[in-house]
Write a protein that holds these residues in place. Structure first.
Motif, PDB file in Angstrom:
ATOM      1  N   ARG A 134       0.820  -1.212   0.000  1.00 51.41           N
ATOM      2  CA  ARG A 134       0.000   0.000   0.000  1.00 51.41           C
ATOM      3  C   ARG A 134       0.855   1.264   0.000  1.00 51.41           C
ATOM      4  N   ARG A 214       2.134   6.873   8.307  1.00 50.40           N
ATOM      5  CA  ARG A 214       2.296   8.179   7.650  1.00 50.40           C
ATOM      6  C   ARG A 214       3.573   8.219   6.825  1.00 50.40           C
ATOM      7  N   TRP A 218       0.237   6.895   4.202  1.00 49.51           N
ATOM      8  CA  TRP A 218      -1.154   6.839   4.680  1.00 49.51           C
ATOM      9  C   TRP A 218      -1.597   8.205   5.165  1.00 49.51           C
ATOM     10  N   GLU A 219      -2.847   8.566   4.879  1.00 51.20           N
ATOM     11  CA  GLU A 219      -3.429   9.798   5.368  1.00 51.20           C
ATOM     12  C   GLU A 219      -4.799   9.490   5.971  1.00 51.20           C
ATOM     13  N   PRO A 220      -5.106  10.052   7.125  1.00 55.81           N
ATOM     14  CA  PRO A 220      -6.425   9.810   7.717  1.00 55.81           C
ATOM     15  C   PRO A 220      -7.524  10.401   6.851  1.00 55.81           C
ATOM     16  N   THR A 221      -8.656   9.705   6.818  1.00 55.01           N
ATOM     17  CA  THR A 221      -9.783  10.192   6.006  1.00 55.01           C
ATOM     18  C   THR A 221     -10.862  10.807   6.888  1.00 55.01           C
TER      19      THR A 221
END
Length: 221
Positions: A134, A214, A218-221
């Motif tokens: 990912r 991060r 990855w980024e929080p939604t």
């Protein structure tokens, strides 16, 4: 425990199990998840029971059956491999390919009566894991695992055997990360009801994985 409830209906509960808490009491006793399940009865006479297991150090989605019929139904679903499982992990190093399948049989090896581990063994049980990268970071990668089988320590051993052990794995990896395993049961999908869409539940990433997630994009939604 109520704050960790992710899903509830007449048959099942799905909770967000914390890392570091075993689901059952060990031989020496100690704190365990089953001690806290009485808070999740929601008026039923019976305490909900575990439909499957997660390792002590694995966090995330854990399914409970609310009564005997529900547990029997869940047991058949897990046994027939109709439950979809998605795991997130941060690994040391990274796969060369962005996706693939790991097909390595595993067997349990005992060092002594109270110590054991799983090991790749051609004569062991069939064990298959699909994976997808990912994201990638400095010396690490964010992997999504979809196990086709449900062997003990499957993902941890498969990752180690491929040359990219899971961060924080003290048994199959180098430890590090304060010894906190960076492995999460991210989501679970259960085809419980014939006339409805499958029940799909996701757990939020645990706090100890956020920094490295991060780093991998990855980024929080």
């Amino acid at each position: 425990m109520l704050a960790r409830l992710l899903y509830r209906d007449a048959l099942i509960l799905v909770i967000d199990k914390p890392a570091g808490l075993p689901v059952h009491a060990g031989p020496g006793g100690g704190d365990n998840l089953e001690q806290y399940l009485d808070a999740l009865r929601f008026g039923l006479p019976r305490v909900p029971s575990l439909a499957h297991r997660l390792d002590r150090d694995t966090s995330g989605c854990l399914v409970l059956g609310r009564h005997r019929k529900a547990l029997a139904k869940l047991g058949r679903m897990f046994e027939s491999k109709r439950v979809g499982k998605t795991y997130w992990a941060i690994v040391e190093g990274a796969p060369e390919q962005d996706s693939g399948t790991i097909d390595l049989a595993l067997a349990k090896k005992s060092e002594r009566k109270d110590r054991w581990h799983m090991k790749v063994d051609p004569d062991g049980m069939e064990t298959v894991t699909d994976y997808r990268v990912r994201g990638r970071g400095p010396g690490i990668a964010w992997i999504e695992f979809n196990p086709r089988t449900g062997r003990t320590h499957q993902l941890r051993v498969h990752a180690q055997a491929m040359g990219w052990p899971i961060v924080g794995d003290q048994l199959y990896g180098s430890g590090g990360a304060d010894g906190t395993l960076h492995l999460q049961s991210r989501a679970i999908t259960l085809p419980l009801y014939p006339s409805r869409d499958p029940v799909h539940v996701e757990a939020p990433p645990p706090p100890h994985m956020l920094e490295r997630l991060r780093q991998c994009g990855w980024e929080p939604t």
